[in-house]
Design an enzyme around this catalytic site. Structure first.
Site, mmCIF file in Angstrom:
data_model
loop_
_atom_site.group_PDB
_atom_site.id
_atom_site.type_symbol
_atom_site.label_atom_id
_atom_site.label_comp_id
_atom_site.label_asym_id
_atom_site.label_seq_id
_atom_site.Cartn_x
_atom_site.Cartn_y
_atom_site.Cartn_z
ATOM 1 N N ILE A 1 7.865 -28.904 144.333
ATOM 2 C CA ILE A 1 7.642 -28.539 145.342
ATOM 3 C C ILE A 1 8.970 -27.877 145.520
ATOM 4 O O ILE A 1 9.749 -28.289 145.582
ATOM 5 C CB ILE A 1 7.556 -29.653 146.489
ATOM 6 N N CYS B 1 31.293 -23.404 150.334
ATOM 7 C CA CYS B 1 30.464 -24.120 150.401
ATOM 8 C C CYS B 1 30.970 -25.787 149.727
ATOM 9 O O CYS B 1 31.085 -26.476 149.576
ATOM 10 C CB CYS B 1 28.970 -23.920 149.607
ATOM 11 N N THR C 1 6.162 -21.926 146.467
ATOM 12 C CA THR C 1 7.086 -21.645 147.056
ATOM 13 C C THR C 1 7.048 -20.675 148.093
ATOM 14 O O THR C 1 5.846 -20.359 148.152
ATOM 15 C CB THR C 1 8.456 -20.912 146.027
ATOM 16 N N ILE C 2 7.924 -20.900 149.073
ATOM 17 C CA ILE C 2 7.180 -19.731 150.630
ATOM 18 C C ILE C 2 8.022 -18.591 150.034
ATOM 19 O O ILE C 2 8.278 -17.986 150.750
ATOM 20 C CB ILE C 2 8.072 -20.381 151.993
ATOM 21 N N SER C 3 8.365 -18.014 148.682
ATOM 22 C CA SER C 3 9.744 -16.594 148.527
ATOM 23 C C SER C 3 8.272 -16.251 147.633
ATOM 24 O O SER C 3 8.695 -16.430 146.260
ATOM 25 C CB SER C 3 10.914 -16.659 147.689
ATOM 26 N N TYR D 1 18.810 -22.824 140.606
ATOM 27 C CA TYR D 1 19.455 -22.540 142.078
ATOM 28 C C TYR D 1 19.872 -23.805 142.739
ATOM 29 O O TYR D 1 19.474 -23.801 144.178
ATOM 30 C CB TYR D 1 19.245 -21.519 143.413
ATOM 31 N N SER D 2 20.724 -24.955 142.032
ATOM 32 C CA SER D 2 20.800 -26.520 142.564
ATOM 33 C C SER D 2 22.046 -26.978 141.720
ATOM 34 O O SER D 2 22.171 -26.090 140.982
ATOM 35 C CB SER D 2 19.690 -26.978 142.423
#
Length: 383
Positions: free
Chosen positions: A175, A355, A198-200, A138-139
């Site tokens: 990270i 975007c 990850t924070i997900s 996702y980048s």
């Protein structure tokens, strides 16, 4: 604030708001109710006042509510930005509100770190699996020699591994590991051990599943709580969530976790300007508390901690990546439509299209920056 979409454009009301919007569009090549793919077809009489009073937040929300249509929102956004409408289109109140919040509050503190995961990345793995390619990157992909999205993402992952000069047996920290795309690629093709954070919760669950047979550990953790030592560190598409008040802490953390001969690669979207601001619509609906770093932000925050070895910009490749995601999203939406509503579909189409247009207009950049601790005799960057 919702409305049933109309079959065709309405007759344009003769109001002050409409005249102001037409003046802002002047010179952009965008026509109201025109026939070009980038023209805006107005479907609701209050569209003009909503946009005039709420800026980009009103523009995005009114599209989500079906108040206007455009066949090529990516081209619309590109033309508006090239015509200098970026700042004019934002609500002064919203910009001031964000800057005041960012000045007095740490919007990306540990207590708030999981907000973006819950709001965006945890939306649903079924959606992202259909929008992204099989790597689940996702980048931005690397399109220099690629013919399609999957090739571009594999090329990006391999380019990243080569810049890090990975060797078998190395310990690597990722990270912001997302769904484990880099961790899987590096462990499988370069025989390294990877720890990803990850924070997900949704990302962590899928990443563990995808990397189950590999020397990969996935942690649900904030970067500020990390300990240990890693030969190489990588961060792909996460720095946009760090926030200017935490940049120094971020680079200090990376230095603490890296040996004297280590390397760190930072892959991030970048802003052309050093303003601390965020688009109100994106801040509310897509990436809460996100802010794009400038080149100055990165250089200033890192200079006391790390040595910059290489800086590459392939921002135009994000245009291609986003348009490929949009094509995937449109092609597979019917498979998951029963899980989501029409407003979510329009939100994602708007997000991806705007975007793409912003990168096409060179309004945003994509940087890969390689850092060391200054103990290496030489660094030659692959391309």
């Amino acid at each position: 604030m919702t409305s049933e979409p109309r079959i065709g454009p309405i007759a344009l009301p003769d109001t002050r708001a409409r005249r102001v919007i037409e003046q802002l569009l002047d010179g952009s090549g965008v026509t109201l109710n025109g026939d070009a793919p980038h023209d805006i077809r107005v479907l609701h009489p209050d569209f003009f006042s909503r946009v005039l009073h709420k800026g980009t937040l009103g523009l995005g929300e009114s599209y989500m509510d079906g108040w206007w249509e455009c066949d090529r929102i990516d081209e619309l956004a590109c033309r508006l930005l090239l015509n200098g409408l970026g700042e004019h289109a934002r609500s002064t109140t919203e910009r001031l509100k964000y800057r005041l919040q960012a000045g007095f509050l740490n919007l990306q503190s540990k207590a708030r770190a999981y907000m973006v995961g819950e709001a965006h990345y945890d939306l649903g793995n079924d959606l992202f699996e259909r929008m992204l390619d099989p790597t689940m990157c996702y980048s931005c992909g690397y399109w220099k020699s690629a013919d399609d999205l999957h090739q571009a993402q594999r090329a990006k992952l391999e380019l990243t591994c080569r810049k890090l000069d990975l060797k078998p047996g190395m310990k690597v920290l990722d990270i912001g590991c997302g769904w484990g795309s880099f961790a899987e690629h590096a462990a499988r093709h370069h025989d390294v051990e990877v720890t990803g954070i990850t924070i997900s919760r949704e990302q962590a669950a899928l990443a563990r599943e995808r990397c189950a047979e590999l020397p990969v550990e996935i942690l649900l953790q904030d970067y500020r709580d990390l300990d240990g030592l890693y030969d190489r560190i990588v961060s792909i598409g996460m720095f946009e969530h760090v926030g200017h008040r935490n940049y120094a802490t971020y680079f200090e953390t990376v230095r603490r976790l890296m040996p004297a001969d280590g390397l760190f690669l930072l892959h991030t979207i970048g802003s052309n300007r050093s303003d601390v601001s965020a688009d109100p619509w994106f801040n509310k609906y897509i990436f809460p508390n996100g802010v794009l770093p400038s080149a100055m932000h990165i250089a200033k925050a890192s200079e006391d901690h790390l040595m910059m070895e290489d800086w590459q910009n392939f921002g135009p490749d994000y245009d291609h990546t986003l348009m490929a995601w949009l094509a995937n999203f449109d092609a597979h939406w019917h498979e998951i439509a029963h899980h989501y509503n029409e407003r979510t579909r329009r939100m994602f189409r708007y997000y991806l299209s705007v975007c793409a247009g912003a990168f096409r207009a060179r309004h945003m950049q994509l940087w890969q920056v390689v850092f060391s601790r200054g103990r290496r005799r030489r660094y030659d960057a692959p391309r």
